[in-house]
Write a protein that holds these residues in place. Sequence first.
Motif, PDB file in Angstrom:
ATOM      1  N   MET A  54      10.601  10.413  48.061  1.00  0.00           N
ATOM      2  CA  MET A  54      11.818  10.857  48.742  1.00  0.00           C
ATOM      3  C   MET A  54      11.464  12.018  49.666  1.00  0.00           C
ATOM      4  O   MET A  54      10.391  12.621  49.543  1.00  0.00           O
ATOM      5  CB  MET A  54      12.865  11.328  47.708  1.00  0.00           C
ATOM      6  N   LEU A  55      12.425  12.400  50.512  1.00  0.00           N
ATOM      7  CA  LEU A  55      12.153  13.469  51.477  1.00  0.00           C
ATOM      8  C   LEU A  55      11.871  14.814  50.811  1.00  0.00           C
ATOM      9  O   LEU A  55      11.255  15.684  51.401  1.00  0.00           O
ATOM     10  CB  LEU A  55      13.329  13.615  52.452  1.00  0.00           C
ATOM     11  N   PHE A  56      12.341  14.987  49.586  1.00  0.00           N
ATOM     12  CA  PHE A  56      12.103  16.273  48.913  1.00  0.00           C
ATOM     13  C   PHE A  56      10.745  16.330  48.213  1.00  0.00           C
ATOM     14  O   PHE A  56      10.360  17.375  47.695  1.00  0.00           O
ATOM     15  CB  PHE A  56      13.232  16.604  47.917  1.00  0.00           C
ATOM     16  N   LEU A  76      11.035   7.346  51.792  1.00  0.00           N
ATOM     17  CA  LEU A  76      12.417   6.874  51.952  1.00  0.00           C
ATOM     18  C   LEU A  76      13.148   7.780  52.940  1.00  0.00           C
ATOM     19  O   LEU A  76      13.896   8.671  52.556  1.00  0.00           O
ATOM     20  CB  LEU A  76      13.129   6.842  50.597  1.00  0.00           C
ATOM     21  N   GLY A  77      12.907   7.551  54.222  1.00  0.00           N
ATOM     22  CA  GLY A  77      13.497   8.373  55.281  1.00  0.00           C
ATOM     23  C   GLY A  77      12.673   8.216  56.533  1.00  0.00           C
ATOM     24  O   GLY A  77      11.581   7.632  56.503  1.00  0.00           O
ATOM     25  N   VAL A  78      13.199   8.732  57.636  1.00  0.00           N
ATOM     26  CA  VAL A  78      12.454   8.608  58.889  1.00  0.00           C
ATOM     27  C   VAL A  78      11.519   9.797  59.096  1.00  0.00           C
ATOM     28  O   VAL A  78      10.380   9.634  59.527  1.00  0.00           O
ATOM     29  CB  VAL A  78      13.401   8.396  60.101  1.00  0.00           C
ATOM     30  N   GLY A  79      11.996  11.019  58.768  1.00  0.00           N
ATOM     31  CA  GLY A  79      11.188  12.226  58.958  1.00  0.00           C
ATOM     32  C   GLY A  79       9.959  12.166  58.063  1.00  0.00           C
ATOM     33  O   GLY A  79      10.025  11.678  56.935  1.00  0.00           O
ATOM     34  N   LEU A  80       8.836  12.661  58.591  1.00  0.00           N
ATOM     35  CA  LEU A  80       7.593  12.587  57.810  1.00  0.00           C
ATOM     36  C   LEU A  80       7.005  13.967  57.558  1.00  0.00           C
ATOM     37  O   LEU A  80       5.833  14.092  57.188  1.00  0.00           O
ATOM     38  CB  LEU A  80       6.577  11.707  58.560  1.00  0.00           C
ATOM     39  N   ILE A 101      16.442   2.074  61.237  1.00  0.00           N
ATOM     40  CA  ILE A 101      17.515   1.613  60.355  1.00  0.00           C
ATOM     41  C   ILE A 101      18.660   2.620  60.253  1.00  0.00           C
ATOM     42  O   ILE A 101      19.826   2.269  60.122  1.00  0.00           O
ATOM     43  CB  ILE A 101      16.922   1.374  58.945  1.00  0.00           C
ATOM     44  N   LEU A 102      18.326   3.899  60.301  1.00  0.00           N
ATOM     45  CA  LEU A 102      19.359   4.915  60.058  1.00  0.00           C
ATOM     46  C   LEU A 102      19.895   5.553  61.336  1.00  0.00           C
ATOM     47  O   LEU A 102      20.666   6.508  61.298  1.00  0.00           O
ATOM     48  CB  LEU A 102      18.813   6.005  59.119  1.00  0.00           C
ATOM     49  N   THR A 103      19.519   4.997  62.471  1.00  0.00           N
ATOM     50  CA  THR A 103      19.912   5.596  63.753  1.00  0.00           C
ATOM     51  C   THR A 103      21.429   5.743  63.888  1.00  0.00           C
ATOM     52  O   THR A 103      21.938   6.839  64.177  1.00  0.00           O
ATOM     53  CB  THR A 103      19.373   4.736  64.927  1.00  0.00           C
ATOM     54  N   GLY A 238      18.721  17.677  62.520  1.00  0.00           N
ATOM     55  CA  GLY A 238      17.293  17.338  62.572  1.00  0.00           C
ATOM     56  C   GLY A 238      16.612  17.800  61.291  1.00  0.00           C
ATOM     57  O   GLY A 238      16.660  17.107  60.260  1.00  0.00           O
ATOM     58  N   ARG A 239      16.009  18.977  61.372  1.00  0.00           N
ATOM     59  CA  ARG A 239      15.394  19.576  60.186  1.00  0.00           C
ATOM     60  C   ARG A 239      15.733  21.068  60.168  1.00  0.00           C
ATOM     61  O   ARG A 239      15.733  21.730  61.209  1.00  0.00           O
ATOM     62  CB  ARG A 239      13.880  19.395  60.208  1.00  0.00           C
ATOM     63  N   GLY A 240      15.968  21.600  58.963  1.00  0.00           N
ATOM     64  CA  GLY A 240      16.404  22.982  58.817  1.00  0.00           C
ATOM     65  C   GLY A 240      15.493  24.011  59.473  1.00  0.00           C
ATOM     66  O   GLY A 240      15.961  24.896  60.203  1.00  0.00           O
ATOM     67  N   PRO A 285      25.557  18.450  52.849  1.00  0.00           N
ATOM     68  CA  PRO A 285      24.343  18.383  52.010  1.00  0.00           C
ATOM     69  C   PRO A 285      23.337  17.306  52.442  1.00  0.00           C
ATOM     70  O   PRO A 285      23.031  16.415  51.651  1.00  0.00           O
ATOM     71  CB  PRO A 285      24.925  18.090  50.620  1.00  0.00           C
ATOM     72  N   HIS A 286      22.826  17.397  53.661  1.00  0.00           N
ATOM     73  CA  HIS A 286      21.820  16.463  54.185  1.00  0.00           C
ATOM     74  C   HIS A 286      22.238  15.003  53.932  1.00  0.00           C
ATOM     75  O   HIS A 286      21.593  14.285  53.170  1.00  0.00           O
ATOM     76  CB  HIS A 286      20.437  16.744  53.570  1.00  0.00           C
ATOM     77  N   ILE A 287      23.314  14.606  54.606  1.00  0.00           N
ATOM     78  CA  ILE A 287      23.857  13.251  54.383  1.00  0.00           C
ATOM     79  C   ILE A 287      23.817  12.399  55.656  1.00  0.00           C
ATOM     80  O   ILE A 287      24.582  11.446  55.792  1.00  0.00           O
ATOM     81  CB  ILE A 287      25.309  13.295  53.840  1.00  0.00           C
ATOM     82  N   ALA A 297      19.727  -0.439  53.044  1.00  0.00           N
ATOM     83  CA  ALA A 297      18.764  -1.053  53.982  1.00  0.00           C
ATOM     84  C   ALA A 297      17.481  -0.222  54.065  1.00  0.00           C
ATOM     85  O   ALA A 297      16.380  -0.764  54.164  1.00  0.00           O
ATOM     86  CB  ALA A 297      19.401  -1.193  55.357  1.00  0.00           C
ATOM     87  N   MET A 298      17.619   1.103  54.005  1.00  0.00           N
ATOM     88  CA  MET A 298      16.429   1.965  54.030  1.00  0.00           C
ATOM     89  C   MET A 298      15.557   1.718  52.806  1.00  0.00           C
ATOM     90  O   MET A 298      14.332   1.609  52.896  1.00  0.00           O
ATOM     91  CB  MET A 298      16.852   3.448  54.029  1.00  0.00           C
ATOM     92  N   ALA A 299      16.211   1.616  51.642  1.00  0.00           N
ATOM     93  CA  ALA A 299      15.454   1.413  50.398  1.00  0.00           C
ATOM     94  C   ALA A 299      14.722   0.076  50.448  1.00  0.00           C
ATOM     95  O   ALA A 299      13.540  -0.021  50.083  1.00  0.00           O
ATOM     96  CB  ALA A 299      16.388   1.474  49.196  1.00  0.00           C
TER      97      ALA A 299
HETATM   98  C1  GLV Z   1      16.604  12.084  57.025  1.00  0.00           C
HETATM   99  O1  GLV Z   1      16.668  13.253  57.224  1.00  0.00           O
HETATM  100  C2  GLV Z   1      15.449  11.278  57.282  1.00  0.00           C
HETATM  101  O2  GLV Z   1      14.439  11.786  57.791  1.00  0.00           O
HETATM  102  O3  GLV Z   1      15.504  10.076  56.980  1.00  0.00           O
END
Ligand code: GLV
Length: 326
Positions: A54-56, A76-80, A101-103, A238-240, A285-287, A297-299
């Motif tokens: 996960m992203l965390f 599980l997310g776009v950010g790497l 997918i999450l655009t 985007g990102r904090g 909360p980062h939703i 679909a992401m999963a």
């Molecule tokens: C959400 O922040 C993502 O990167 O998928």
Amino acid sequence: MAKPKVLVTWPYLFPEADELLQQETEVAYHKEERPMTRQELMEALCDKEGLLCMLFDRIAGEVLDAGPYLKVVSNLGVGLDNIDIEAATQRGIVITHTPGILTEATADLGWVLLMATARLIPQAHNFTKNKQFKGIRYHIFLGKDLVGKTLGIYGMGRIGTALARRSRGFNMRIIYHNRKPNPEGEKETGAKYVSLQELLRKSDFLVIVAPLTPETHGRFGLEEFHQMKRDAILINIGRGPIVKEKELIQALKEGLIWGAGLDVYEKEPEIEEDLLAMNRVVLLPHIGSATIETRSAMALTAVQDLVEALKGKKPRHSPNWDKIKG
Ligand code: GLV
């Protein structure tokens, strides 16, 4: 043939994704609804070929070294920014993620957050729910107009372009700043490429959609807020760490900008106390991608790419496959 062992760092995914995992792999889910500690993660990786994280989860070289059989890490997310891609590439470990997918869901969220911040919607909602509504009052919950204003986008990729598309119904002028111009996005939305200085000076609504990179890290601080309009609204989906949170608080206190809407935080999940107490601030909360359709679909995509890459086939979304296999 034995199925590859895979670790998922959360106790469940979504039904279709889980079904495919059960079918194709020997999957172990983390047992609790909290992020795994680094120690737990490293121990659990000792016999795994695949990791769905996960992203965390912070996946550094040291964590990768705890998995001597590790071949694929699927995020599980776009950010790497939570994964050390270079370290993975050096170790021949394929990384996958879920762009595209999450655009639309994330652009929707950006737009909702912008409108909610401009019109003080959560504040008005809480007021009403708390039974404070005693009839129309002409000087409370005064927000900001959107129509005819200038929307500035910092990071005009897929999500930035989708966000710009949404603003067209509001007859807004769209300007953006990127590392390099995005002619396709311009053609689709009429957005105009500008320097960062111009973006700061001209935006009525400045939305941060960029990924976290060494270049974007800490990009927005007091120096930048000083250049913005005094009635501008800053949105960050985007990102904090792109925004220096303490300096944002100072800017809001000093009235350098009008308000802010945030879905991501510098030290997520910690949030500066002062932000929690501020009137013209809307916090989520980062939703960004949190819709039933999009998250499932992401999963599924994350699992499909994990399974493909474990079979030695090219996954659909990988930042380092070509470097490793090419
Ligand atoms: C959400 O922040 C993502 O990167 O998928």
